[in-house]
Design a protein around this motif. Structure first.
Motif, PDB file in Angstrom:
ATOM      1  N   PRO A 259      14.289 -12.224  13.091  1.00  0.00           N
ATOM      2  CA  PRO A 259      13.237 -11.216  12.665  1.00  0.00           C
ATOM      3  C   PRO A 259      12.204 -11.623  11.799  1.00  0.00           C
ATOM      4  O   PRO A 259      12.382 -12.546  10.763  1.00  0.00           O
ATOM      5  N   ARG A 260      11.061 -11.392  12.177  1.00  0.00           N
ATOM      6  CA  ARG A 260       9.810 -11.724  11.480  1.00  0.00           C
ATOM      7  C   ARG A 260       9.866 -11.221   9.987  1.00  0.00           C
ATOM      8  O   ARG A 260      10.153  -9.836   9.811  1.00  0.00           O
ATOM      9  N   GLU A 261       9.281 -11.861   9.086  1.00  0.00           N
ATOM     10  CA  GLU A 261       9.592 -11.358   7.646  1.00  0.00           C
ATOM     11  C   GLU A 261       8.349 -10.558   7.416  1.00  0.00           C
ATOM     12  O   GLU A 261       7.203 -10.496   7.648  1.00  0.00           O
ATOM     13  N   VAL A 262       8.713  -9.419   6.692  1.00  0.00           N
ATOM     14  CA  VAL A 262       7.837  -8.367   6.228  1.00  0.00           C
ATOM     15  C   VAL A 262       7.854  -8.316   4.738  1.00  0.00           C
ATOM     16  O   VAL A 262       8.776  -8.346   4.083  1.00  0.00           O
ATOM     17  N   VAL A 263       6.618  -8.591   4.150  1.00  0.00           N
ATOM     18  CA  VAL A 263       6.126  -8.776   2.595  1.00  0.00           C
ATOM     19  C   VAL A 263       5.332  -7.330   2.132  1.00  0.00           C
ATOM     20  O   VAL A 263       4.217  -7.260   2.832  1.00  0.00           O
ATOM     21  N   VAL A 264       5.802  -6.717   1.092  1.00  0.00           N
ATOM     22  CA  VAL A 264       5.045  -5.721   0.581  1.00  0.00           C
ATOM     23  C   VAL A 264       4.484  -6.601  -0.642  1.00  0.00           C
ATOM     24  O   VAL A 264       5.284  -7.153  -1.703  1.00  0.00           O
ATOM     25  N   LEU A 265       3.015  -6.827  -0.654  1.00  0.00           N
ATOM     26  CA  LEU A 265       2.434  -7.782  -1.937  1.00  0.00           C
ATOM     27  C   LEU A 265       2.423  -6.624  -3.226  1.00  0.00           C
ATOM     28  O   LEU A 265       2.454  -5.631  -3.160  1.00  0.00           O
ATOM     29  N   ASP A 266       2.366  -7.436  -4.458  1.00  0.00           N
ATOM     30  CA  ASP A 266       2.285  -6.886  -5.482  1.00  0.00           C
ATOM     31  C   ASP A 266       0.918  -5.939  -5.649  1.00  0.00           C
ATOM     32  O   ASP A 266      -0.089  -6.558  -5.118  1.00  0.00           O
ATOM     33  N   PRO A 267       1.122  -4.511  -5.733  1.00  0.00           N
ATOM     34  CA  PRO A 267      -0.089  -3.838  -6.082  1.00  0.00           C
ATOM     35  C   PRO A 267      -1.235  -4.175  -7.021  1.00  0.00           C
ATOM     36  O   PRO A 267      -0.792  -4.854  -8.026  1.00  0.00           O
ATOM     37  N   ILE A 268      -2.503  -3.875  -6.652  1.00  0.00           N
ATOM     38  CA  ILE A 268      -3.413  -4.157  -7.370  1.00  0.00           C
ATOM     39  C   ILE A 268      -4.188  -2.945  -8.030  1.00  0.00           C
ATOM     40  O   ILE A 268      -4.590  -2.029  -7.353  1.00  0.00           O
ATOM     41  N   ASP A 269      -4.537  -2.872  -9.177  1.00  0.00           N
ATOM     42  CA  ASP A 269      -5.361  -1.775  -9.837  1.00  0.00           C
ATOM     43  C   ASP A 269      -6.607  -2.462 -10.019  1.00  0.00           C
ATOM     44  O   ASP A 269      -6.976  -3.278 -10.823  1.00  0.00           O
ATOM     45  N   ALA A 270      -7.528  -1.750  -9.354  1.00  0.00           N
ATOM     46  CA  ALA A 270      -8.895  -2.085  -9.041  1.00  0.00           C
ATOM     47  C   ALA A 270      -9.817  -1.553 -10.064  1.00  0.00           C
ATOM     48  O   ALA A 270     -11.118  -1.707 -10.341  1.00  0.00           O
ATOM     49  N   LEU A 271      -9.470  -0.696 -11.062  1.00  0.00           N
ATOM     50  CA  LEU A 271     -10.379   0.053 -11.977  1.00  0.00           C
ATOM     51  C   LEU A 271     -10.927  -0.981 -12.932  1.00  0.00           C
ATOM     52  O   LEU A 271     -10.443  -1.423 -13.408  1.00  0.00           O
ATOM     53  N   ASP A 272     -12.370  -0.860 -13.054  1.00  0.00           N
ATOM     54  CA  ASP A 272     -13.168  -1.756 -13.744  1.00  0.00           C
ATOM     55  C   ASP A 272     -13.178  -2.874 -13.269  1.00  0.00           C
ATOM     56  O   ASP A 272     -13.759  -4.039 -14.077  1.00  0.00           O
ATOM     57  N   LEU A 273     -12.867  -3.342 -12.247  1.00  0.00           N
ATOM     58  CA  LEU A 273     -12.960  -4.791 -11.754  1.00  0.00           C
ATOM     59  C   LEU A 273     -14.114  -5.042 -10.858  1.00  0.00           C
ATOM     60  O   LEU A 273     -14.492  -3.969  -9.987  1.00  0.00           O
ATOM     61  N   THR A 274     -14.908  -6.086 -11.051  1.00  0.00           N
ATOM     62  CA  THR A 274     -16.001  -6.318 -10.112  1.00  0.00           C
ATOM     63  C   THR A 274     -15.525  -6.848  -8.902  1.00  0.00           C
ATOM     64  O   THR A 274     -14.250  -7.465  -8.629  1.00  0.00           O
ATOM     65  N   PRO A 275     -16.450  -6.625  -7.682  1.00  0.00           N
ATOM     66  CA  PRO A 275     -15.947  -7.276  -6.346  1.00  0.00           C
ATOM     67  C   PRO A 275     -15.364  -8.803  -6.488  1.00  0.00           C
ATOM     68  O   PRO A 275     -14.375  -9.166  -5.859  1.00  0.00           O
ATOM     69  N   GLU A 276     -16.109  -9.657  -7.249  1.00  0.00           N
ATOM     70  CA  GLU A 276     -15.852 -10.922  -7.330  1.00  0.00           C
ATOM     71  C   GLU A 276     -14.384 -11.094  -7.949  1.00  0.00           C
ATOM     72  O   GLU A 276     -13.725 -11.898  -7.637  1.00  0.00           O
ATOM     73  N   THR A 277     -14.120 -10.145  -9.095  1.00  0.00           N
ATOM     74  CA  THR A 277     -12.903 -10.378  -9.920  1.00  0.00           C
ATOM     75  C   THR A 277     -11.859  -9.855  -9.064  1.00  0.00           C
ATOM     76  O   THR A 277     -10.811 -10.242  -9.059  1.00  0.00           O
ATOM     77  N   LEU A 278     -12.011  -8.832  -8.190  1.00  0.00           N
ATOM     78  CA  LEU A 278     -11.111  -8.087  -7.522  1.00  0.00           C
ATOM     79  C   LEU A 278     -10.635  -8.955  -6.222  1.00  0.00           C
ATOM     80  O   LEU A 278      -9.499  -9.207  -5.899  1.00  0.00           O
ATOM     81  N   MET A 279     -11.546  -9.909  -5.593  1.00  0.00           N
ATOM     82  CA  MET A 279     -11.135 -10.961  -4.601  1.00  0.00           C
ATOM     83  C   MET A 279     -10.573 -11.991  -5.295  1.00  0.00           C
ATOM     84  O   MET A 279      -9.549 -12.596  -4.692  1.00  0.00           O
ATOM     85  N   GLU A 280     -10.862 -12.296  -6.734  1.00  0.00           N
ATOM     86  CA  GLU A 280      -9.852 -13.453  -7.047  1.00  0.00           C
ATOM     87  C   GLU A 280      -8.628 -12.874  -7.164  1.00  0.00           C
ATOM     88  O   GLU A 280      -7.528 -13.604  -7.119  1.00  0.00           O
ATOM     89  N   ARG A 281      -8.248 -11.657  -7.818  1.00  0.00           N
ATOM     90  CA  ARG A 281      -7.080 -10.992  -7.852  1.00  0.00           C
ATOM     91  C   ARG A 281      -6.283 -11.042  -6.500  1.00  0.00           C
ATOM     92  O   ARG A 281      -4.954 -11.366  -6.552  1.00  0.00           O
ATOM     93  N   ILE A 282      -7.021 -10.728  -5.536  1.00  0.00           N
ATOM     94  CA  ILE A 282      -6.376 -10.774  -4.176  1.00  0.00           C
ATOM     95  C   ILE A 282      -5.880 -12.002  -3.735  1.00  0.00           C
ATOM     96  O   ILE A 282      -4.844 -12.169  -3.295  1.00  0.00           O
ATOM     97  N   GLU A 283      -6.677 -13.005  -3.906  1.00  0.00           N
ATOM     98  CA  GLU A 283      -6.281 -14.324  -3.641  1.00  0.00           C
ATOM     99  C   GLU A 283      -5.116 -14.856  -4.485  1.00  0.00           C
ATOM    100  O   GLU A 283      -4.310 -15.573  -3.890  1.00  0.00           O
TER     101      GLU A 283
END
Length: 391
Positions: A259-283
Motif C-alpha cells: 500500500p502506498r504511503e499516506v502522509v498528513v503534513l504538519d499544518p502551517i499557520d500563515a497569519l502575518d507570514l509573507t509569501p516568501e516566508t510561507l514558501m520557506e515554511r512549506i519547504e
C-alpha cells in the motif's frame, strides 16, 4: 447453537479473512506505464501481494467479505486481472474461496446483474451477492453463512442459526456493525446482536476499512489499500488481512508492504507570514517527511492565509513539490481582510469551507458525527481547489 464446551474436540480450521479490495479504484490524474490510473495499479498490486501471502498461509478456506470491486461495472482489464488472480489462488490452494457482495458491487437495477457471478466459473469459488446463502463443506466440517449488502435490508426475514451438523460455523457479513467510524458511505447499519453472535465460531465483517474488533468473535479485517472516503484519517492504519485459527480463535494480522504511503503534513499557520516566508515554511515541512515526498500521497493544511499572500506564492515551486508526490493536496483556509486588518473567518460569513462546516453541524445522521461529515466535505473541496489551481 455452537457449544463452547465442545471446542476442544473440534478439528482445527485455518481461515484467511480479506475484505474491501476495491479493484478498479481510481484517484488523481497519474497514469502508469500500463495505461491504467496509478491508484488503480496500486490496488491491483495490493491484491496481488495479498493473494501470494494467503497462499503461503495455506488456509482451509478464504473469505472475501465484500467490495472486491469498486464499481458495479469494472473495466474489462480489472475483471480479467481479478479472474486470473482468483484462479491462481484456487489452483495453488485447493481450498474454497467465498465472496460476498458489498455495497459497491450491488446494482441498483435487477437487470444490470452482478459481475461477481462470473467468478463462480472458477473451480472452488462460491459467491453470495443477492440474498443470504449458506455454503457447506462436509470434508472440512464447515458451514459458512453469507450476508451480502443486498441481504441487509431484509435481515429480519432470515433465520440466522448455526448448522449443528458441522463443527465450525462462520458468518460473513458486509455492513456497518456496531461501528461509528465511517470509512465508506452506503453501508447498511446493523447491531451486532442482530447477527446472533453466540451462534458463530467466527464472524468475518466487511465495509469498515480499518482492522478492528467488534465483538469477541467478530472482526473487520480492513481494506487492502487506502481506498476509504477519507484516506487522511486512516493514513497511519496498516492494511492487510486476518488469519484466524479455529477453534482457538487465535488471530494474526498480516500487514501488506505494497500500500502506498499516506502522509498528513504538519499544518502551517500563515497569519502575518509573507509569501516568501510561507514558501520557506512549506519547504521546511516537506523536507521533514521521512524519505521525502516521492511517490507518496500527502496533504498540507495552510490556515489563516490571505488571498493576496496565496496569489503571490511561488506556484512554480509548488508545482515542483506536487510533481514529487503521487499527489499533494494543499488545503487552504483563507482569512477575511478589511483594509489593514486581518480576521480569521467565522463560520457562516461567506467562505464556502466555513459554510460547509456550519452545514455539517446541523446534519443529523445515525452513526455519523458532524466531524466525520466536515472532514469528508473539506476533502472534496480541497480536490476542487487543487483542480482549479492546476488549470
Amino acid at each position: 447453537m455452537v457449544a463452547a464446551d465442545k471446542s476442544s474436540k473440534k478439528p482445527s480450521l485455518r481461515v484467511c479473512h480479506l475484505s474491501d479490495v476495491h479493484l478498479g479504484y481510481r484517484r488523481y490524474n497519474r497514469i502508469a506505464k500500463s495505461g491504467l490510473n496509478q491508484r488503480e495499479v496500486d490496488v491491483n498490486l495490493a491484491f496481488q501481494e495479498a493473494v501470494q501471502r494467503v497462499i503461503s498461509c495455506k488456509p482451509d478456506v478464504v473469505i472475501i467479505a465484500g467490495d472486491l470491486f469498486h464499481a458495479v461495472r469494472p473495466s474489462n482489464a480489472i475483471v480479467t486481472f481479478c479472474f486470473r488472480q482468483l484462479r491462481k489462488l484456487s489452483r495453488e490452494l485447493g481450498s474454497p474461496i467465498i465472496i460476498v457482495g458489498g455495497n459497491h458491487e450491488a446494482p441498483k437495477r435487477v437487470d444490470t446483474g452482478s459481475v461477481l457471478q462470473l467468478l463462480c466459473e472458477i473451480d472452488g469459488v462460491f459467491v453470495a451477492d443477492t440474498g443470504m446463502e449458506v455454503f457447506t463443506f462436509p470434508e472440512k466440517g464447515l458451514a459458512v453463512t453469507c450476508l451480502p449488502h443486498s441481504a441487509m435490508e431484509n435481515l429480519s426475514q432470515y433465520s440466522l442459526r448455526a448448522d449443528d451438523r458441522f463443527p465450525h460455523n462462520i458468518l460473513v457479513a458486509h455492513a456497518q456493525v456496531n461501528e461509528r467510524w465511517i470509512s465508506d458511505f452506503g453501508g447498511a447499519e446493523v447491531e451486532l446482536k442482530a447477527l446472533q453472535p453466540h451462534e458463530w465460531d467466527y464472524i468475518a465483517l466487511g465495509h469498515v476499512h480499518i482492522h478492528k474488533i467488534v465483538g469477541l468473535n467478530a472482526f473487520y479485517s480492513g481494506s487492502l489499500e487506502h481506498t476509504s472516503a477519507n484516506i487522511w484519517a486512516e493514513g497511519k492504519e496498516l492494511k492487510g488481512f486476518l488469519e484466524v485459527n479455529l477453534p482457538t480463535g487465535k488471530r494474526t494480522f498480516h500487514p501488506l508492504t505494497s500500500p502506498r504511503e499516506v502522509v498528513v503534513l504538519d499544518p502551517i499557520d500563515a497569519l502575518d507570514l509573507t509569501p516568501e516566508t510561507l514558501m520557506e515554511r512549506i519547504e521546511e515541512v516537506v523536507a521533514g517527511v521521512p524519505g521525502g515526498l516521492e511517490g507518496k500521497i500527502a496533504r498540507l493544511h495552510i490556515g489563516n492565509i490571505t488571498r493576496e499572500t496565496y496569489k503571490n506564492l511561488d506556484h512554480k515551486a509548488l508545482r515542483a513539490l506536487r510533481a514529487k508526490a503521487l499527489h499533494l493536496t494543499l488545503e487552504v483556509a483563507f482569512v477575511q481582510t478589511y483594509g489593514d486588518v486581518k480576521a480569521v473567518a467565522q463560520p457562516g460569513r461567506g467562505l464556502l469551507r466555513d459554510q460547509l462546516l456550519d452545514f455539517s453541524k446541523t446534519w443529523d445522521a445515525p452513526g455519523i458525527t458532524s466531524d466525520d461529515i466536515a472532514e469528508v466535505l473539506g476533502d472534496y473541496l480541497s480536490k476542487v481547489e487543487a483542480s482549479y489551481e492546476a488549470s
